[in-house]
Design an enzyme around this catalytic site. Sequence first.
Site, short mmCIF file in Angstrom:
data_model
loop_
_atom_site.label_atom_id
_atom_site.label_comp_id
_atom_site.label_asym_id
_atom_site.label_seq_id
_atom_site.Cartn_x
_atom_site.Cartn_y
_atom_site.Cartn_z
CG HIS A 58 25.16 21.09 23.91
ND1 HIS A 58 24.65 20.21 24.84
CD2 HIS A 58 25.58 22.02 24.68
CE1 HIS A 58 24.89 20.50 26.09
NE2 HIS A 58 25.66 21.42 26.24
CD GLU A 99 22.56 17.60 22.79
OE1 GLU A 99 23.59 18.43 23.12
OE2 GLU A 99 21.76 17.58 23.91
CG ASN A 112 10.76 29.80 -13.60
OD1 ASN A 112 9.47 28.93 -13.67
ND2 ASN A 112 10.59 31.26 -13.51
#
Length: 680
Positions: A44, A66, A413
């Site tokens: 919001h 929202e 990795n």
Amino acid sequence: MSQYLGAFLDETDDNVQRLDDLLLALEKNMVDMDVINEIFRAAHTLKGMAGTMGFTNMMGLTHAMEDRLDAARKGTRPLTEADMNRLFQGLDTLQEMADAIRGGGNDAHIDVSEMVHDLRNENPSSQPQSDSTAPQAASNAPQSSATSQDAQWAKSANEQGSNAYNVHVTLSQSCLLKAARAYMVVNRLEEMGEIHRAEPPVEALEKEEFEFDFHVFVATPAAAEEVKSTLEKIGDVQNVDVVEVKADEAPKAEQAAAPQAQEQAAAPVQAQAPAPASAPAPAPAAPAKKETVKKSSQTVRVDIGRLDKLMNLVGELVISRARIERLVQEARLRQFDDTLSQLGRISGDIQELVTKLRMVPVSFTFDRFPRLIRDLCKTLNKNVELVLEGEDTELDRTVIDEIGDPMVHLIRNSMDHGIEHPEERKAIGKPEKGILKIAAYQEGSGVVIEVSDDGAGIDPDKVKKKAIERGIISEDRAAIMSDEEAQQLVLLPGFSMAKQVTDLSGRGVGMDAVKTKVEALGGQFDLSSKKNEGTHVYIRLPLTLAIVLSLLIKVGKETYAISLENVEETIMVRRDDIKTVHGEPTTLLRGEVLSLNILGDILGSEGVEHDRNEYPVVVVKIGKNKIGFIVSELIGQQEIVIKSLGRFLAKIDGITGGTILGDGNVALILDVASFYSTKG
């Protein structure tokens, strides 16, 4: 709005990171109402900022997120794994928009219509157009339905001690950000009370699908004049009419509305009735807003460029102080001792303060790793727990910015090559869930970052085989290589153990890129691994890159500086104690063999005198190895200000920069670790 753009982007970054953390928490428990409410409030806030700045696509996307969360907290549409993926995708898109805006663009080129459609509809499809047709279909509803609902709403509002108003807002014809202004009106009214509906609906207002006027029906204890005066303060608002809606005179509300709004009256009732979900948000958010204001009064956002300039000025102060101290020493002016001592304390305090101003916690970089691990787990079908330690440890902002990408290389990795799939781990007696640990802590005048996993480790035999195939080493060399030496081969440029190139790895730029970047930052890189037990990477970084404590030495007639971060100790070695082993000069240091190098020969300058009885040696620790550099003279420790050598001299091997000494001469700063690498 350009004057507020920097603050908007900073706040957006903070909110996006907060949403990322909250979504990760929500994914573990998708019915946690506290987390859902927190996400709702953060979305919001972000929606409001985007609307105020006129970024309608960003505002529309956050509004859709929202709405989806509101449906979850009302229990009408529980969250699913697919919803979580869409919310994460929406978050990535918000970050993409923020990056585009930061680069001088805007959010208009990023199409969010399909994403918005999928978030708002229970059965997502690739035809977002159906979303836009809904209001048109609803607009054919009977007009009396809106009137009766308005009457019921007004009656309910009056019973709760509030006034029901139909607020008619007209914007100026010259208004360029209609959606932003409409949002500001709706937001102000939300703060004053509870919104019943809008004509056109809020979705249409956000898309600027209206001319220059609109109606908002709001219930508030405030008087009509207060509502009017509050809205008239908003820029580009030309006129505000506030008409009270009474329960027993509902038709008057209908007459007060514009003809165009009357035609659409039924649609908002159907489309907007569930949507006032956005209205309750300000109520719980209000205390947080007050707290934020209180906190912001204690801090000030400062552009990093200004801090860089301040640090440069402090550097000049340090150079000037050293120059004055040298002149006073040469002139033997004892009466200046107290003044110089005070100047030293003051400049030292300023230097320490500026250094601290530039320090930020490593969490600035670490915060993005949980999301990275989550995405990699789904991509690689692995189960990995991330453990973070020492997130409050601080480093210079420049170092933090530079170390982010190398850290991502290390994580990729570990995830791709190190930690096994759950079934593989189970087969060899390991827990199905792998552990990837990232820890940071301060050690001496530097910071250490450790990255470790409990995966497969680096198999030295496989590394040797791959190195022989690529012609990096011979079979004879491989036969006499220790496992530790073989594992270090993965740090060579272009070396990769990947069987095929993927999006994650296989191009041979991972470990070498990390090592190169760390050493370029004046740090040290070390790696150790045990087969089937895991890999441990050790990175040591300086706290700051601007002013460092160094050891000044002489090689021939030239003065050089070596950062004390790299210096283990200094010793004097007698000529009789220097022996030749495999053609290389060595000596014994507390029972251990220490390899020696004549620094003058490496630099291609004048060497040391060969008829001396003893030689000064600088002992440097590089990873787990120690090496000694024979120099002409040890001058002593001194704080130096690192200066760049410029674009044309920046890539000279073994030279990381220059500094101005107290006598006004320039000394080059040596990267002794690169000499060892070159020699090796």
